[in-house]
Design a protein around this motif. Sequence first.
Motif, PDB file in Angstrom:
ATOM      1  N   CYS A  50       0.843  -1.202   0.000  1.00 58.31           N
ATOM      2  CA  CYS A  50       0.000   0.000   0.000  1.00 58.31           C
ATOM      3  C   CYS A  50       0.876   1.250   0.000  1.00 58.31           C
ATOM      4  CB  CYS A  50      -0.913   0.005   1.226  1.00 58.31           C
ATOM      5  SG  CYS A  50      -2.321  -1.102   1.116  1.00 58.31           S
ATOM      6  N   ILE A  51       1.937   1.194   0.791  1.00 61.47           N
ATOM      7  CA  ILE A  51       2.893   2.311   0.805  1.00 61.47           C
ATOM      8  C   ILE A  51       3.575   2.411  -0.551  1.00 61.47           C
ATOM      9  CG2 ILE A  51       4.984   3.234   1.902  1.00 61.47           C
ATOM     10  CD1 ILE A  51       4.147   1.702   4.450  1.00 61.47           C
ATOM     11  N   MET A  53       2.394   1.799  -3.327  1.00 62.49           N
ATOM     12  CA  MET A  53       1.491   2.369  -4.318  1.00 62.49           C
ATOM     13  C   MET A  53       1.494   3.892  -4.260  1.00 62.49           C
ATOM     14  SD  MET A  53      -2.477   1.341  -4.695  1.00 62.49           S
ATOM     15  CE  MET A  53      -3.509   2.612  -5.402  1.00 62.49           C
ATOM     16  N   ILE A  54       1.783   4.431  -3.079  1.00 59.58           N
ATOM     17  CA  ILE A  54       1.747   5.882  -2.874  1.00 59.58           C
ATOM     18  C   ILE A  54       3.128   6.516  -3.035  1.00 59.58           C
ATOM     19  CG2 ILE A  54       1.179   7.710  -1.213  1.00 59.58           C
ATOM     20  CD1 ILE A  54      -0.694   5.622   0.148  1.00 59.58           C
ATOM     21  N   ALA A  55       4.140   5.872  -2.429  1.00 61.00           N
ATOM     22  CA  ALA A  55       5.468   6.475  -2.355  1.00 61.00           C
ATOM     23  C   ALA A  55       6.153   6.690  -3.710  1.00 61.00           C
ATOM     24  CB  ALA A  55       6.368   5.643  -1.432  1.00 61.00           C
ATOM     25  N   ILE A  58       4.925   9.808  -5.625  1.00 66.09           N
ATOM     26  CA  ILE A  58       5.339  11.019  -4.903  1.00 66.09           C
ATOM     27  C   ILE A  58       6.813  11.315  -5.183  1.00 66.09           C
ATOM     28  CG2 ILE A  58       5.765  11.990  -2.612  1.00 66.09           C
ATOM     29  CD1 ILE A  58       3.258  10.525  -1.631  1.00 66.09           C
ATOM     30  N   TRP A 110       8.744   3.669   2.793  1.00 66.11           N
ATOM     31  CA  TRP A 110       8.567   4.966   2.141  1.00 66.11           C
ATOM     32  C   TRP A 110       9.797   5.392   1.339  1.00 66.11           C
ATOM     33  CZ3 TRP A 110       3.986   7.293   1.707  1.00 66.11           C
ATOM     34  CH2 TRP A 110       2.965   6.873   2.573  1.00 66.11           C
ATOM     35  N   THR A 338       7.568  10.716 -13.399  1.00 67.06           N
ATOM     36  CA  THR A 338       6.276  10.456 -12.747  1.00 67.06           C
ATOM     37  C   THR A 338       5.617   9.209 -13.318  1.00 67.06           C
ATOM     38  OG1 THR A 338       5.959  12.833 -12.361  1.00 67.06           O
ATOM     39  CG2 THR A 338       4.005  11.422 -12.228  1.00 67.06           C
ATOM     40  N   MET A 342       4.880   5.757 -11.533  1.00 65.14           N
ATOM     41  CA  MET A 342       3.488   5.272 -11.498  1.00 65.14           C
ATOM     42  C   MET A 342       3.433   3.808 -11.911  1.00 65.14           C
ATOM     43  SD  MET A 342       1.242   8.483 -12.971  1.00 65.14           S
ATOM     44  CE  MET A 342      -0.318   7.605 -12.917  1.00 65.14           C
ATOM     45  N   ALA A 345       4.156   2.022  -8.965  1.00 66.34           N
ATOM     46  CA  ALA A 345       2.997   2.011  -8.071  1.00 66.34           C
ATOM     47  C   ALA A 345       1.990   0.951  -8.490  1.00 66.34           C
ATOM     48  CB  ALA A 345       2.338   3.391  -8.064  1.00 66.34           C
ATOM     49  N   ASN A 348       3.076  -2.281  -7.235  1.00 67.04           N
ATOM     50  CA  ASN A 348       2.785  -2.420  -5.814  1.00 67.04           C
ATOM     51  C   ASN A 348       1.293  -2.611  -5.551  1.00 67.04           C
ATOM     52  OD1 ASN A 348       5.255  -2.102  -3.966  1.00 67.04           O
ATOM     53  ND2 ASN A 348       5.585  -0.550  -5.530  1.00 67.04           N
ATOM     54  N   LEU A 349       0.437  -2.040  -6.396  1.00 68.76           N
ATOM     55  CA  LEU A 349      -0.995  -2.326  -6.289  1.00 68.76           C
ATOM     56  C   LEU A 349      -1.238  -3.813  -6.562  1.00 68.76           C
ATOM     57  CD1 LEU A 349      -3.932  -1.524  -5.933  1.00 68.76           C
ATOM     58  CD2 LEU A 349      -3.961  -0.785  -8.339  1.00 68.76           C
TER      59      LEU A 349
END
Length: 399
Positions: A50-51, A53-55, A58, A110, A338, A342, A345, A348-349
């Motif tokens: 989950c992290i 997917m976000i980190a 970013i 992270w 980016t 992505m 990410a 990771n999803l």
Amino acid sequence: MEYKVTQRRLNLVEFLYMGSMIGSSYIAMILKNSGMDSVTVGSIQSALACIGMIAPPIAGMIADKIGSVRKTFTVAFTITAIFWLIIPISASIKIAGIPLMVFLLFVDAWSRLPVGSLMDSWLMEVQEAEPRIVYAHARKYGSLGYAFFSLISSLVVAWIAPQYIFYFLPICAIPVLLLCRRIGQTEATAAPAAAPKRDEPKQKLQVGRVFKKYYIMTYFACAIIVWMPFMCSYTMLPYLITDMGADNSMMGIVIGLRALMEVPAFMLVPIIGRRYSSKVVLPLCFAYYAIEQILCALIGGVWLLTGLLMISGMVYAIMLSNSISYVHSMAPPGLNATVVTMNGAVMNLSSILGHLLVGALISGVGIRMCYTIIGAMTAFAAGMMVLFLLFGKKKQIAA
């Protein structure tokens, strides 16, 4: 001749960086050895993902904003190295019955989880600055490093304990960071005209432009399922190896040989790229992953499994190179890092959904049926990718 020096430095960075990250492959084994069941292990891996997917996005946006993927990578890698110095001694310390290592992994995630995507984006950036430098050539040394450290990790598991594999990264961090600093000069020559004038406002990133790219978004939709077998493989493999009656130390040999086979595959990537586009290669790789899962459900011996995963290593190298090239080439201007992060990410999803599913399946129907179900899902995603590409081609013709 300068580009040859840069290529050699990139090769060494990839060798040390990829090899030192082998500790991530042993998280499930360490948790399993601590007494956790498959559902708990799968849930922890999903929560970590989950992290992930976000980190990465970013980190990618930060890299695009400051104009340096290399600097973002080196900061993230340094923080990860610091955490991995502590993790081995934290595995035996428990808080409310949970190893302290688990809590550290959630903080470390992270910085650790964006690192791979940042490295890929940086390599693509260096390649664009100097076309004679080839991403696939550097990446094959990463696979060689991963294979080398995997084989060493088998000895660490057999003689000491798997958590001490985490020390590989802090040991390799200093030479990696020094080499990155030397290679960083390439970034300055990549696009000098891109720097804004003092009186010009900086262009906004406008990340929403990515979501309007048909081919990127349809690839992401299918890749969520297709990456599940790979992202969950290190969680499923210990159970499959145990089901075959083999020792846990075999895992290092199995994944080491798989990584070793990525090396010749990365050498073939430029040749394949000249003959076939990513829109042809990616669906074929997707189809292979479906077949591989079905065969894992049927296979009887660990050496047959090793042979199958050696083929898997070759397919993974081709798929990884094509997926990164595919999304990087279609990224909106100014959003290359980016988009590549992505892509990380999305992987990771896949890990989130896959580990939740895998943990429940192993507990409910067993490891063999788990592979069968994952294989059927992957086959569906491969078919959808073909349909999306055909529909996109018709849209272009109609336009």
